[in-house]
Scaffold this motif. Structure first.
Motif, PDB file in Angstrom:
ATOM      1  N   LEU A   1      48.780 -51.006  11.524  1.00 48.48           N
ATOM      2  CA  LEU A   1      48.700 -50.009  11.163  1.00 48.48           C
ATOM      3  C   LEU A   1      49.286 -49.934   9.568  1.00 48.48           C
ATOM      4  O   LEU A   1      48.507 -49.321   8.655  1.00 48.48           O
ATOM      5  CB  LEU A   1      49.536 -48.850  12.030  1.00 48.48           C
ATOM      6  CG  LEU A   1      49.488 -47.458  11.206  1.00 48.48           C
ATOM      7  CD1 LEU A   1      47.958 -46.804  11.356  1.00 48.48           C
ATOM      8  CD2 LEU A   1      50.494 -46.413  12.198  1.00 48.48           C
TER       9      LEU A   1
ATOM     10  N   THR B   1      45.857 -40.558   5.254  1.00 49.50           N
ATOM     11  CA  THR B   1      46.021 -41.138   6.743  1.00 49.50           C
ATOM     12  C   THR B   1      44.641 -40.754   7.453  1.00 49.50           C
ATOM     13  O   THR B   1      44.137 -39.641   7.244  1.00 49.50           O
ATOM     14  CB  THR B   1      46.975 -40.397   7.621  1.00 49.50           C
ATOM     15  OG1 THR B   1      48.201 -41.038   6.998  1.00 49.50           O
ATOM     16  CG2 THR B   1      47.054 -41.238   8.923  1.00 49.50           C
TER      17      THR B   1
ATOM     18  N   LEU C   1      43.860 -42.075  12.882  1.00 44.06           N
ATOM     19  CA  LEU C   1      45.016 -42.765  13.138  1.00 44.06           C
ATOM     20  C   LEU C   1      46.261 -41.803  12.830  1.00 44.06           C
ATOM     21  O   LEU C   1      47.462 -42.261  12.971  1.00 44.06           O
ATOM     22  CB  LEU C   1      45.123 -43.773  11.889  1.00 44.06           C
ATOM     23  CG  LEU C   1      44.088 -45.085  11.783  1.00 44.06           C
ATOM     24  CD1 LEU C   1      44.096 -45.962  10.796  1.00 44.06           C
ATOM     25  CD2 LEU C   1      43.929 -45.689  13.240  1.00 44.06           C
TER      26      LEU C   1
ATOM     27  N   GLU D   1      49.887 -43.028  13.678  1.00 44.02           N
ATOM     28  CA  GLU D   1      50.836 -43.104  12.536  1.00 44.02           C
ATOM     29  C   GLU D   1      52.177 -42.084  13.109  1.00 44.02           C
ATOM     30  O   GLU D   1      53.659 -42.680  13.081  1.00 44.02           O
ATOM     31  CB  GLU D   1      50.465 -42.406  11.288  1.00 44.02           C
ATOM     32  CG  GLU D   1      51.632 -42.673  10.243  1.00 44.02           C
ATOM     33  CD  GLU D   1      51.054 -41.934   9.175  1.00 44.02           C
ATOM     34  OE1 GLU D   1      51.535 -42.705   7.798  1.00 44.02           O
ATOM     35  OE2 GLU D   1      50.149 -41.040   8.938  1.00 44.02           O
TER      36      GLU D   1
ATOM     37  N   GLU E   1      41.224 -45.382  17.359  1.00 45.89           N
ATOM     38  CA  GLU E   1      42.087 -46.189  16.734  1.00 45.89           C
ATOM     39  C   GLU E   1      41.640 -47.447  16.527  1.00 45.89           C
ATOM     40  O   GLU E   1      41.790 -48.109  15.248  1.00 45.89           O
ATOM     41  CB  GLU E   1      43.497 -46.044  17.635  1.00 45.89           C
ATOM     42  CG  GLU E   1      44.025 -44.651  17.505  1.00 45.89           C
ATOM     43  CD  GLU E   1      45.032 -44.382  18.634  1.00 45.89           C
ATOM     44  OE1 GLU E   1      45.897 -43.396  18.467  1.00 45.89           O
ATOM     45  OE2 GLU E   1      45.215 -45.207  19.513  1.00 45.89           O
TER      46      GLU E   1
ATOM     47  N   LEU F   1      40.881 -48.857  12.709  1.00 48.90           N
ATOM     48  CA  LEU F   1      41.845 -50.086  12.278  1.00 48.90           C
ATOM     49  C   LEU F   1      41.027 -51.121  12.074  1.00 48.90           C
ATOM     50  O   LEU F   1      41.268 -52.013  10.866  1.00 48.90           O
ATOM     51  CB  LEU F   1      42.900 -50.581  13.195  1.00 48.90           C
ATOM     52  CG  LEU F   1      44.037 -49.626  13.246  1.00 48.90           C
ATOM     53  CD1 LEU F   1      45.057 -49.846  14.611  1.00 48.90           C
ATOM     54  CD2 LEU F   1      45.124 -49.441  11.921  1.00 48.90           C
TER      55      LEU F   1
END
Length: 319
Positions: free
Chosen positions: A48, A66, A70, A74, A90, A94
């Motif tokens: 992340l 962001t 995510l 976070e 996610e 990523l």
């Protein structure tokens, strides 16, 4: 399509397919062909911070950005409550952004880019994805203008269902998203609309000079639940969508003996209709592949178009 449950399916085997259409050269699309799956498999919560750091270097107004997929992760990491597993959204977000970060560190990253349209399919019970009784879950993640289509064997005869939207300037949300970052749009000599006089895709891997205007590799992800009436999924590059409608693409596949034959026939028809862009077609058979309900709904229209093209060619040849 129905929105599937977002739990990660750790028990099931996942089928992965994807189409990548490079521009400015083949290096970026070649890299994604072998590396994107690896990024998806190996993504962890630990990625992340580096992914966010890369995105936040795009430019001034990206300093606190962001990706929506995510935000929850976070927040959890900031509370020191990082989850032990990632949701599919996610993981995909990523992986796409990490792969794009890896592209940046190559010697060919300048002026090169690629689309990606990928599909993950799994049966939560672990049944094979072509079995009649399987209840398939599918996640489609896309960046750029390659496109995924679904055909169901139902009373309609099999209408084309778009599973992804093309990320180009004609999509209002995409256009407005880029304009918020100061992008301008113009038409090239072929009448194709481009952002910053460079790119036809409003999301892409690579293309680092225009990242700050929003030409990002953050994927749009959609979830579907597919019953036993699902006949097949097709993923195509814009070399096919440029000359064939969604329904024509799906209709060309119907009646083909195997997915490989169908993919070749798609490229052949697009070529005959005059496409000179990259042409890639991927056909994935699903439980209702052989269903008698499937009907070619655009046959007459397609035949007329092909005849017209052939006639023009003959005229040219006799001149």
């Amino acid at each position: 399509g129905m929105v599937a449950d977002r739990r990660d399916s750790t028990s099931a085997q996942v089928m992965y397919v994807g189409v990548y259409d490079g521009h400015g050269g083949d290096s970026c699309s070649d890299y994604l062909t072998h590396a994107l799956t690896q990024h998806i498999e190996e993504a962890t919560v630990g990625d992340l911070s580096s992914v966010l750091a890369t995105v936040r270097q795009y430019g001034m107004d990206w300093a606190n950005y962001t990706p929506a997929a995510l935000e929850r992760l976070e927040a959890a990491v900031q509370r020191y409550e990082a989850p032990s597993f990632l949701s599919i959204d996610e993981r995909l977000t990523l992986a796409f952004l990490a792969a794009d970060g890896a592209v940046r560190n190559t010697r060919w990253s300048d002026g090169q880019g690629s689309t990606a349209c990928t599909a993950l399919l799994w049966d939560p019970e672990g049944l094979p994805f072509w079995a009649r009784e399987s209840q398939l879950h599918m996640a489609v993640a896309s960046v750029g203008d390659s496109k995924a289509l679904l055909c169901r064997a139902d009373s309609s005869g099999g209408l084309a269902e778009a599973l992804s939207s093309p990320h180009n300037p004609s999509m209002r949300e995409e256009r407005e998203r880029l304009q918020r970052h100061g992008a301008f749009f113009s038409r090239d000599s072929f009448g194709e609309e481009r952002a910053m006089a460079r790119v036809a895709n409003t999301r892409a891997f690579g293309d680092w000079q225009v990242k700050r205007f929003g030409v990002v590799a953050e994927p749009e992800i959609r979830h579907f639940e597919l019953g036993g009436d699902s006949a097949f999924v097709v993923i195509v590059s814009d070399g096919l969508t440029g000359v064939l409608t969604d329904q024509e693409i799906v209709d060309v596949v119907k009646g083909c003996s195997t997915p490989a034959v169908a993919a070749r026939r798609l490229v052949d028809v697009a070529e005959r209709l005059g496409s000179d862009d990259n042409m890639t077609a991927l056909v994935l058979r699903l439980p209702a592949w052989d269903a008698p309900l499937l009907r070619d709904l655009t046959l007459d229209l397609r035949q007329r178009r092909l005849d017209a093209v052939d006639q023009v060619r003959r005229l040219r040849g006799s001149m």
